[in-house]
Structures are given as C-alpha cells and as structure tokens.
Design a protein around this motif. Structure first.
Motif, PDB file in Angstrom:
ATOM      1  N   ALA A 174       0.846  -1.187   0.000  1.00 13.21           N
ATOM      2  CA  ALA A 174       0.000   0.000   0.000  1.00 13.21           C
ATOM      3  C   ALA A 174       0.879   1.235   0.000  1.00 13.21           C
ATOM      4  O   ALA A 174       1.946   1.260   0.624  1.00 13.21           O
ATOM      5  CB  ALA A 174      -0.923  -0.002   1.218  1.00 13.21           C
ATOM      6  N   ALA A 175       0.402   2.269  -0.663  1.00  7.63           N
ATOM      7  CA  ALA A 175       1.217   3.475  -0.818  1.00  7.63           C
ATOM      8  C   ALA A 175       1.288   4.303   0.457  1.00  7.63           C
ATOM      9  O   ALA A 175       2.270   5.004   0.692  1.00  7.63           O
ATOM     10  CB  ALA A 175       0.658   4.330  -1.959  1.00  7.63           C
ATOM     11  N   TRP A 207       2.912  -2.717   4.328  1.00  3.72           N
ATOM     12  CA  TRP A 207       3.105  -1.291   4.604  1.00  3.72           C
ATOM     13  C   TRP A 207       3.960  -1.190   5.853  1.00  3.72           C
ATOM     14  O   TRP A 207       3.822  -2.030   6.764  1.00  3.72           O
ATOM     15  CB  TRP A 207       1.749  -0.592   4.818  1.00  3.72           C
ATOM     16  CG  TRP A 207       1.906   0.881   5.055  1.00  3.72           C
ATOM     17  CD1 TRP A 207       1.969   1.847   4.104  1.00  3.72           C
ATOM     18  CD2 TRP A 207       2.065   1.542   6.319  1.00  3.72           C
ATOM     19  NE1 TRP A 207       2.157   3.073   4.694  1.00  3.72           N
ATOM     20  CE2 TRP A 207       2.218   2.906   6.060  1.00  3.72           C
ATOM     21  CE3 TRP A 207       2.106   1.100   7.645  1.00  3.72           C
ATOM     22  CZ2 TRP A 207       2.410   3.845   7.070  1.00  3.72           C
ATOM     23  CZ3 TRP A 207       2.297   2.025   8.651  1.00  3.72           C
ATOM     24  CH2 TRP A 207       2.446   3.388   8.372  1.00  3.72           C
ATOM     25  N   PRO A 208       4.875  -0.219   5.977  1.00  6.62           N
ATOM     26  CA  PRO A 208       5.190   0.864   5.040  1.00  6.62           C
ATOM     27  C   PRO A 208       6.261   0.510   4.014  1.00  6.62           C
ATOM     28  O   PRO A 208       6.589   1.337   3.171  1.00  6.62           O
ATOM     29  CB  PRO A 208       5.683   1.950   5.976  1.00  6.62           C
ATOM     30  CG  PRO A 208       6.368   1.206   7.069  1.00  6.62           C
ATOM     31  CD  PRO A 208       5.556  -0.040   7.259  1.00  6.62           C
ATOM     32  N   GLY A 209       6.835  -0.681   4.106  1.00  5.66           N
ATOM     33  CA  GLY A 209       7.796  -1.101   3.101  1.00  5.66           C
ATOM     34  C   GLY A 209       9.101  -0.335   3.139  1.00  5.66           C
ATOM     35  O   GLY A 209       9.559   0.095   4.202  1.00  5.66           O
ATOM     36  N   PRO A 210       9.714  -0.106   1.958  1.00  6.77           N
ATOM     37  CA  PRO A 210      11.055   0.504   1.903  1.00  6.77           C
ATOM     38  C   PRO A 210      11.090   1.977   2.288  1.00  6.77           C
ATOM     39  O   PRO A 210      12.166   2.569   2.344  1.00  6.77           O
ATOM     40  CB  PRO A 210      11.459   0.319   0.435  1.00  6.77           C
ATOM     41  CG  PRO A 210      10.170   0.218  -0.321  1.00  6.77           C
ATOM     42  CD  PRO A 210       9.236  -0.488   0.608  1.00  6.77           C
ATOM     43  N   SER A 217      12.346   8.116  10.115  1.00  6.14           N
ATOM     44  CA  SER A 217      11.289   7.806   9.151  1.00  6.14           C
ATOM     45  C   SER A 217      10.288   6.820   9.755  1.00  6.14           C
ATOM     46  O   SER A 217       9.092   6.874   9.432  1.00  6.14           O
ATOM     47  CB  SER A 217      11.874   7.259   7.849  1.00  6.14           C
ATOM     48  OG  SER A 217      12.562   6.050   8.051  1.00  6.14           O
ATOM     49  N   ALA A 218      10.731   5.946  10.653  1.00 10.90           N
ATOM     50  CA  ALA A 218       9.789   5.070  11.359  1.00 10.90           C
ATOM     51  C   ALA A 218       8.820   5.883  12.198  1.00 10.90           C
ATOM     52  O   ALA A 218       7.614   5.635  12.207  1.00 10.90           O
ATOM     53  CB  ALA A 218      10.555   4.076  12.227  1.00 10.90           C
ATOM     54  N   ARG A 219       9.354   6.894  12.885  1.00 12.66           N
ATOM     55  CA  ARG A 219       8.478   7.768  13.677  1.00 12.66           C
ATOM     56  C   ARG A 219       7.493   8.507  12.771  1.00 12.66           C
ATOM     57  O   ARG A 219       6.304   8.613  13.095  1.00 12.66           O
ATOM     58  CB  ARG A 219       9.322   8.774  14.453  1.00 12.66           C
ATOM     59  CG  ARG A 219       8.500   9.741  15.317  1.00 12.66           C
ATOM     60  CD  ARG A 219       9.297  10.972  15.664  1.00 12.66           C
ATOM     61  NE  ARG A 219       9.779  11.646  14.460  1.00 12.66           N
ATOM     62  CZ  ARG A 219      10.995  12.173  14.324  1.00 12.66           C
ATOM     63  NH1 ARG A 219      11.870  12.132  15.315  1.00 12.66           N
ATOM     64  NH2 ARG A 219      11.355  12.759  13.187  1.00 12.66           N
ATOM     65  N   LEU A 265      15.020   0.587  18.453  1.00 11.89           N
ATOM     66  CA  LEU A 265      13.737  -0.088  18.655  1.00 11.89           C
ATOM     67  C   LEU A 265      12.583   0.626  17.946  1.00 11.89           C
ATOM     68  O   LEU A 265      11.457   0.126  17.952  1.00 11.89           O
ATOM     69  CB  LEU A 265      13.418  -0.191  20.147  1.00 11.89           C
ATOM     70  CG  LEU A 265      14.355  -1.068  20.978  1.00 11.89           C
ATOM     71  CD1 LEU A 265      13.928  -1.055  22.442  1.00 11.89           C
ATOM     72  CD2 LEU A 265      14.379  -2.494  20.447  1.00 11.89           C
ATOM     73  N   TRP A 266      12.845   1.770  17.320  1.00 12.53           N
ATOM     74  CA  TRP A 266      11.746   2.523  16.723  1.00 12.53           C
ATOM     75  C   TRP A 266      11.156   1.819  15.496  1.00 12.53           C
ATOM     76  O   TRP A 266       9.931   1.769  15.350  1.00 12.53           O
ATOM     77  CB  TRP A 266      12.213   3.928  16.348  1.00 12.53           C
ATOM     78  CG  TRP A 266      12.453   4.817  17.534  1.00 12.53           C
ATOM     79  CD1 TRP A 266      12.614   4.436  18.839  1.00 12.53           C
ATOM     80  CD2 TRP A 266      12.557   6.242  17.518  1.00 12.53           C
ATOM     81  NE1 TRP A 266      12.811   5.531  19.642  1.00 12.53           N
ATOM     82  CE2 TRP A 266      12.790   6.659  18.858  1.00 12.53           C
ATOM     83  CE3 TRP A 266      12.506   7.207  16.520  1.00 12.53           C
ATOM     84  CZ2 TRP A 266      12.953   7.997  19.214  1.00 12.53           C
ATOM     85  CZ3 TRP A 266      12.665   8.552  16.867  1.00 12.53           C
ATOM     86  CH2 TRP A 266      12.886   8.933  18.201  1.00 12.53           C
ATOM     87  N   ALA A 267      11.984   1.276  14.628  1.00  9.19           N
ATOM     88  CA  ALA A 267      11.458   0.613  13.427  1.00  9.19           C
ATOM     89  C   ALA A 267      10.647  -0.632  13.778  1.00  9.19           C
ATOM     90  O   ALA A 267       9.529  -0.812  13.263  1.00  9.19           O
ATOM     91  CB  ALA A 267      12.589   0.279  12.451  1.00  9.19           C
ATOM     92  N   PRO A 268      11.142  -1.540  14.626  1.00  4.00           N
ATOM     93  CA  PRO A 268      10.284  -2.670  15.005  1.00  4.00           C
ATOM     94  C   PRO A 268       9.018  -2.241  15.734  1.00  4.00           C
ATOM     95  O   PRO A 268       7.987  -2.916  15.653  1.00  4.00           O
ATOM     96  CB  PRO A 268      11.181  -3.543  15.888  1.00  4.00           C
ATOM     97  CG  PRO A 268      12.366  -2.719  16.227  1.00  4.00           C
ATOM     98  CD  PRO A 268      12.509  -1.698  15.155  1.00  4.00           C
TER      99      PRO A 268
END
Length: 346
Positions: A174-175, A207-210, A217-219, A265-268
C-alpha cells in the motif's frame, strides 16, 4: 505529535492521588474486560480536567475489582514460563514494581519492550495503551512513585496477557497508511470476541515497506498511521464505536513511548503498531463508510476535550486524547463522532 509538550502542571497532586487509589485494583474485571481508569485519569489531568477526576473515579468504582491473589513469584529465571499467563497478573505486577524500584524505569522499559512487542494485541491492545499513557506521564512530569508504579502495573498487565498474532502473509503493498487500512481484509466470522476474531487473521497489506530508512522515518510513518486511523474512525467507527478506537489509540501509545526507547527499537515498534491497528480494523471495521453531517462551527481542541470529559465514557476520553494529538479538523471531527456514538457514562 510530541507527547512531552503542553502538559499542564498538576500542582494539586490529583494524578498521583488517583493512581494511588487505583493501584490496589487489578487491570481487569469480569475475567477479561480492562480497567481503563488509569489511562482515562491521565488523559483528564493532561487536558486540564483534574478537578473532576475524583468524581469520575467515584462513578467508575463499580467497574473495579481487587488485584487477584498472587500465584507464584516471577523471577529473571522463570519469566518466560509466566509470559502470557493471565493467572499471574499479580505476580507480574510485583515483578515490575521490584524491577522499577531497583533500576531506572527507562532501563526496565528498554529491556522489556522488545520482549513484549510481539504480543501487542494482548488484552485487545489495552496493555500497550496503558503503557503509553504511563510513559507519557513520566516523560512530561516528575517521576513520582505512583507514576513509576503505574508503569510497572501496565508492563505487568502486558506480560500477563501477552498474545502474539497468528502467522501472517503479505498482501499487495500500500502506498500510504490510509490505503493500507482500507485494504485490510475483514475477518469472516464476527460472532465471537476479539480473541476469536484475531485467530482468523491470515494476511495484511504490506506497509510501510522501503519507505522506512531509519528511526526518524519510522516515527514519521507511525504518525501517519495514527492520523489515518483517527481520521478513519469518523466514517467507519459506527461499526463498533468502542472497539474501533483502538485502531488509533494502540499505535498512538507506541508513538508516545518512542522518546523513552533506544532508537534502534523505533522501526520494530512501527511494525508492531501497524499489526495492532490492522488487527483491530480486520476484527471490527464495517465494509463501507457511513455518511454523517459535518460538525458545525470550528470547535477548539479544548472544547472538544471538554465535551469528552463531560460525556465521561473512558474510551471516548482516550480516543479524544489521541485525536487532540493529531490535532487537525478531521481528527477533531472524529472525536466529536465518538462522543455522539458511545454511550455517556456521567
């Protein structure tokens, strides 16, 4: 959406008094329903409604049950066997009280967050929501003993109700978060409660993918998810006005916790928050949006929260608190919808 800003000074000590009132009670009633009082009183105090907190608690008192009796001590050696065992709620509370008394709460949180995160759907996501309220209080105000104890009880509740989702495959990417939530497949059998519904999950949109290239960017994507889920409630919340608030409040609890966590730990955390929001959406979202009349005028955030506080329903208070974090007109309209759709408690 900074959880540490705009926190009014509680010079009355009302929040600490309320938390001390609540810590002799357990996190559940009736064997499964969550005790929302610690979360609701934190939101009420945060938004300037401290004078009404004890009155609100007096009304809520019939929904509180004593803390269950201890079963067996949780220790650093046996905790894995106790994880996800609701009979150990009191044991887990004592364990985290001991842990947070012996070392800084941030250190305890950083150790346990990755252990608990796979079970984010625990207790219909209420434990992680309670953790988010507790962390926000500690980040934005003095670290008083009742506030540290509140985090300990929240972590203990999560550990006792820890519930991983079933294995999930990926659907088409999903975009953006709004598109991803719209593409979440609804569970086929809605005759049971949330545990039965979560057992039916098989796949979520990718989502959110790459787009996630690091902690910042995770936040950003997590903020996007909270905004999309809050906006979505305005037109889909009618399907399950109580349960669907968690599609927004669960990821927002994760967002509020990020500043207290190591950045790795933000991305996970984003991945788990997406899973929680998608799971609630799959379990309770109706198939089509509803038409509704737009709110008249341009109510201020203060006015919107005042409506929620006067309404008194715990889910409405917490959802409005999240909507104010998002802060745009659509989010405030969604909060007003929650006031209209949920039964008043006061």
């Amino acid at each position: 959406m900074d959880p540490t800003t705009h926190f009014p000074s509680d010079t009355s000590g009302t929040l600490d008094e309320a938390l001390e009132r609540l810590h002799s009670f357990g996190p559940e009633r009736g064997g499964w329903l969550s005790n929302h009082a610690p979360m609701a009183v934190e939101a009420l105090v945060r938004h300037g409604a401290a004078p009404g907190v004890h009155r609100w608690l007096d009304h809520y008192r019939d929904k509180l049950e004593d803390m269950p009796d201890p079963a067996a001590e949780v220790t650093p050696e046996n905790w894995q066997g106790a994880l996800g065992d609701p009979r150990r709620i009191a044991d887990w509370a004592v364990y985290f009280e001991r842990e947070t008394a012996g070392r800084p709460w941030r250190e305890v949180l950083a150790e346990w967050w990755p252990r608990l995160l796979p079970g984010i759907a625990a207790g219909a996501t209420h434990p992680v929501i309670r953790v988010g309220h507790g962390v926000r209080t500690l980040l934005g105000a003095p670290e008083t003993p009742p506030r540290v104890t509140e985090l300990a009880h929240a972590l203990g509740y999560w550990a006792a109700r820890h519930q991983p989702l079933p294995p999930l495959s990926s659907l088409a990417p999903a975009a953006d978060a709004a598109t991803a939530l719209d593409a979440v497949p609804r569970v086929p059998d809605r005759s049971g409660g949330i545990r039965d519904r979560l057992d039916q999950l098989t796949a979520f949109p990718r989502w959110p993918g790459p787009a996630v290239t690091g902690p910042d960017s995770a936040r950003d994507r997590l903020e996007e998810l909270v905004r999309a889920a809050t906006h979505r409630y305005a037109v889909y919340g009618y399907g399950e006005p109580v349960m669907l608030v968690h599609a927004a409040t669960a990821p927002n609890a994760v967002l509020r916790t990020l500043p207290a966590l190591p950045r790795e730990l933000w991305a996970p955390s984003l991945g788990a928050a997406w899973a929680a929001s998608a799971a609630v959406t799959a379990a309770y979202s109706p198939p089509r949006p509803a038409e509704h009349a737009a709110a008249t005028g341009r109510p201020s955030p203060e006015d919107v929260f005042a409506r929620a506080a006067a309404h008194g329903d715990d889910h409405t208070i917490k959802f409005t608190d999240t909507a104010l974090d998002v802060g745009d007109p659509t989010a405030l309209a969604a909060a007003i919808r929650s006031v209209a759709m949920n039964p008043p408690a006061l």
